[in-house]
Design a protein around this motif. Structure first.
Motif, PDB file in Angstrom:
ATOM      1  N   GLY A 232       0.813  -1.212   0.000  1.00 56.79           N
ATOM      2  CA  GLY A 232       0.000   0.000   0.000  1.00 56.79           C
ATOM      3  C   GLY A 232       0.841   1.254   0.000  1.00 56.79           C
ATOM      4  N   GLY A 233       1.929   1.252   0.787  1.00 62.66           N
ATOM      5  CA  GLY A 233       2.823   2.410   0.809  1.00 62.66           C
ATOM      6  C   GLY A 233       3.468   2.648  -0.545  1.00 62.66           C
ATOM      7  N   ILE A 234       3.879   1.572  -1.208  1.00 64.88           N
ATOM      8  CA  ILE A 234       4.489   1.716  -2.536  1.00 64.88           C
ATOM      9  C   ILE A 234       3.497   2.275  -3.539  1.00 64.88           C
ATOM     10  N   VAL A 235       2.232   1.775  -3.494  1.00 68.86           N
ATOM     11  CA  VAL A 235       1.201   2.272  -4.416  1.00 68.86           C
ATOM     12  C   VAL A 235       0.931   3.745  -4.185  1.00 68.86           C
ATOM     13  N   LEU A 236       0.820   4.158  -2.908  1.00 70.01           N
ATOM     14  CA  LEU A 236       0.583   5.569  -2.600  1.00 70.01           C
ATOM     15  C   LEU A 236       1.752   6.435  -3.055  1.00 70.01           C
ATOM     16  N   LEU A 237       2.962   5.934  -2.874  1.00 70.06           N
ATOM     17  CA  LEU A 237       4.146   6.688  -3.280  1.00 70.06           C
ATOM     18  C   LEU A 237       4.185   6.867  -4.798  1.00 70.06           C
ATOM     19  N   LEU A 238       3.899   5.789  -5.529  1.00 67.65           N
ATOM     20  CA  LEU A 238       3.897   5.879  -6.997  1.00 67.65           C
ATOM     21  C   LEU A 238       2.775   6.782  -7.491  1.00 67.65           C
ATOM     22  N   GLY A 239       1.587   6.696  -6.833  1.00 66.08           N
ATOM     23  CA  GLY A 239       0.479   7.555  -7.224  1.00 66.08           C
ATOM     24  C   GLY A 239       0.790   9.021  -7.010  1.00 66.08           C
ATOM     25  N   GLY A 240       1.389   9.345  -5.844  1.00 63.56           N
ATOM     26  CA  GLY A 240       1.771  10.729  -5.590  1.00 63.56           C
ATOM     27  C   GLY A 240       2.826  11.219  -6.573  1.00 63.56           C
ATOM     28  N   PHE A 241       3.773  10.359  -6.875  1.00 66.85           N
ATOM     29  CA  PHE A 241       4.813  10.709  -7.848  1.00 66.85           C
ATOM     30  C   PHE A 241       4.202  10.982  -9.224  1.00 66.85           C
ATOM     31  N   ALA A 242       3.233  10.147  -9.625  1.00 66.23           N
ATOM     32  CA  ALA A 242       2.587  10.319 -10.929  1.00 66.23           C
ATOM     33  C   ALA A 242       1.796  11.623 -10.982  1.00 66.23           C
ATOM     34  N   LEU A 243       1.077  11.957  -9.901  1.00 62.69           N
ATOM     35  CA  LEU A 243       0.312  13.201  -9.890  1.00 62.69           C
ATOM     36  C   LEU A 243       1.215  14.420  -9.893  1.00 62.69           C
ATOM     37  N   LEU A 244       2.318  14.332  -9.195  1.00 61.77           N
ATOM     38  CA  LEU A 244       3.226  15.469  -9.072  1.00 61.77           C
ATOM     39  C   LEU A 244       3.968  15.746 -10.378  1.00 61.77           C
ATOM     40  N   PHE A 245       4.370  14.682 -11.065  1.00 64.36           N
ATOM     41  CA  PHE A 245       5.196  14.858 -12.269  1.00 64.36           C
ATOM     42  C   PHE A 245       4.470  14.415 -13.542  1.00 64.36           C
ATOM     43  N   ALA A 246       3.129  14.350 -13.506  1.00 67.47           N
ATOM     44  CA  ALA A 246       2.384  13.850 -14.666  1.00 67.47           C
ATOM     45  C   ALA A 246       2.617  14.710 -15.907  1.00 67.47           C
ATOM     46  N   LYS A 247       2.570  16.047 -15.751  1.00 69.65           N
ATOM     47  CA  LYS A 247       2.757  16.932 -16.897  1.00 69.65           C
ATOM     48  C   LYS A 247       4.153  16.796 -17.489  1.00 69.65           C
ATOM     49  N   ARG A 248       5.141  16.729 -16.607  1.00 67.37           N
ATOM     50  CA  ARG A 248       6.516  16.613 -17.084  1.00 67.37           C
ATOM     51  C   ARG A 248       6.747  15.278 -17.782  1.00 67.37           C
ATOM     52  N   ILE A 249       6.172  14.226 -17.219  1.00 65.05           N
ATOM     53  CA  ILE A 249       6.333  12.895 -17.835  1.00 65.05           C
ATOM     54  C   ILE A 249       5.647  12.849 -19.188  1.00 65.05           C
ATOM     55  N   LYS A 250       4.455  13.447 -19.282  1.00 65.68           N
ATOM     56  CA  LYS A 250       3.725  13.453 -20.551  1.00 65.68           C
ATOM     57  C   LYS A 250       4.480  14.234 -21.619  1.00 65.68           C
ATOM     58  N   ALA A 251       5.041  15.401 -21.217  1.00 72.56           N
ATOM     59  CA  ALA A 251       5.806  16.199 -22.175  1.00 72.56           C
ATOM     60  C   ALA A 251       7.072  15.470 -22.621  1.00 72.56           C
ATOM     61  N   LEU A 252       7.716  14.798 -21.660  1.00 71.89           N
ATOM     62  CA  LEU A 252       8.925  14.043 -21.993  1.00 71.89           C
ATOM     63  C   LEU A 252       8.600  12.903 -22.960  1.00 71.89           C
TER      64      LEU A 252
END
Length: 298
Positions: free
Chosen positions: A161-181
């Motif tokens: 659960g901690g890993i899923v929450l960490l990955l979800g937060g990471f995805a929300l925080l850097f979603a725009k940058r990842i999409k642009a990349l």
């Protein structure tokens, strides 16, 4: 009847002579190889000095074999006959007992090219195993090894659960940058594929200004321009493209290509194709800048 027979004999003789104008030979430097082992395939072509022959490059599909390196040699001409040769260093990763390979060479003519294939060469798979002793020797070990019987499911669930929450937060925080990349990398890969195919086709067109090649070059350029601008380049005429991009030189470049396609006239295509490649590169850079600015404004 006798005249007809003589005519047919001469026709068959001329056809046989034409078919044998290029003689191709191919063979492996060894009859068998281990899995993944480097092995050479020799390709030779004999042809009249007046002919122009090219060998396949690294883009040719050699599967299941993998190309490691291609080594070419200087052509040798004697008594009006030219000998060209190359060595393709390959690795075999197929588990089949044997693989077979036949490579083509291409004789360029004025409006077309003729393909000649070498004989089919066989490469056998060499399997080697270390010798196994008749009586296997096992190491004695009488020390008791404790085995944990109960699995801590609660701790495992908390960790997952901690890993899923960490990955979800990471995805929300850097979603725009990842999409642009992702978009930038996709455009870079698309550009590299276009540029590699463009240089190959325009090189052949410079050697042999045939209408099929010219049509394929123009179609490749319009297709790429349409993919990065979302404009209907495939449907537009040369004048409409020139007006849309506000560049009269594009009309001149496309016009010189149209002369080959529709008028069947030979023309020096290097200047036109270089200019069209430059326009495509400018639009590619504009696309990258648009992606960068789009990320910055969000």
């Amino acid at each position: 009847m006798g005249k007809i027979g003589i005519f047919l004999s001469l026709l068959l003789f001329s056809h046989s002579s034409f078919a044998q104008s290029v003689q191709v030979e191919g063979y492996f430097t060894q009859d068998s190889a281990k899995l993944g082992e480097r092995v050479g395939f020799v390709l030779k072509a004999r042809y009249p000095e007046s002919s122009q022959v090219i060998f396949p490059d690294s883009t040719y599909d050699l599967s299941p074999l993998v190309l490691l390196e291609k080594k070419t040699f200087i052509s040798q001409t004697q008594d009006g006959e030219t000998l060209d040769s190359a060595i393709y260093y390959l690795s075999n990763f197929s588990l089949d007992p044997s693989v077979y390979l036949s490579l083509p060479v291409y004789e360029l003519s004025r409006y077309d090219s003729i393909t000649y294939f070498s004989n089919e060469a066989e490469l056998k798979l060499k399997l080697t195993l270390d010798s196994i002793p008749e009586q296997p020797v096992f190491q004695e070990n009488n020390v008791y090894q404790p085995i944990e019987k109960n699995f801590n499911w609660l701790l495992a669930a908390l960790i997952i659960g901690g890993i899923v929450l960490l990955l979800g937060g990471f995805a929300l925080l850097f979603a725009k940058r990842i999409k642009a990349l992702f978009k930038r990398n996709r455009e870079k890969i698309r550009w590299l594929q276009f540029e590699r195919k463009w240089k190959k086709l325009t090189g052949l067109l410079a050697q042999n200004p045939a209408l099929e090649l010219a049509d394929e070059v123009v179609g490749l350029w319009k297709g790429y321009m349409e993919s990065i601008t979302d404009l209907p380049f495939q449907e537009w005429t040369s004048s409409e493209i020139s007006e849309a991009l506000d560049d009269k030189e594009i009309f001149k470049a496309l016009r010189s290509m149209d002369m080959i396609i529709y008028a069947g006239k030979e023309a020096k295509s290097e200047e036109a194709t270089n200019y069209l490649l430059g326009i495509a590169k400018i639009k590619y850079q504009e696309k990258l800048n648009h992606i960068r600015n789009e990320r910055a404004t969000r």
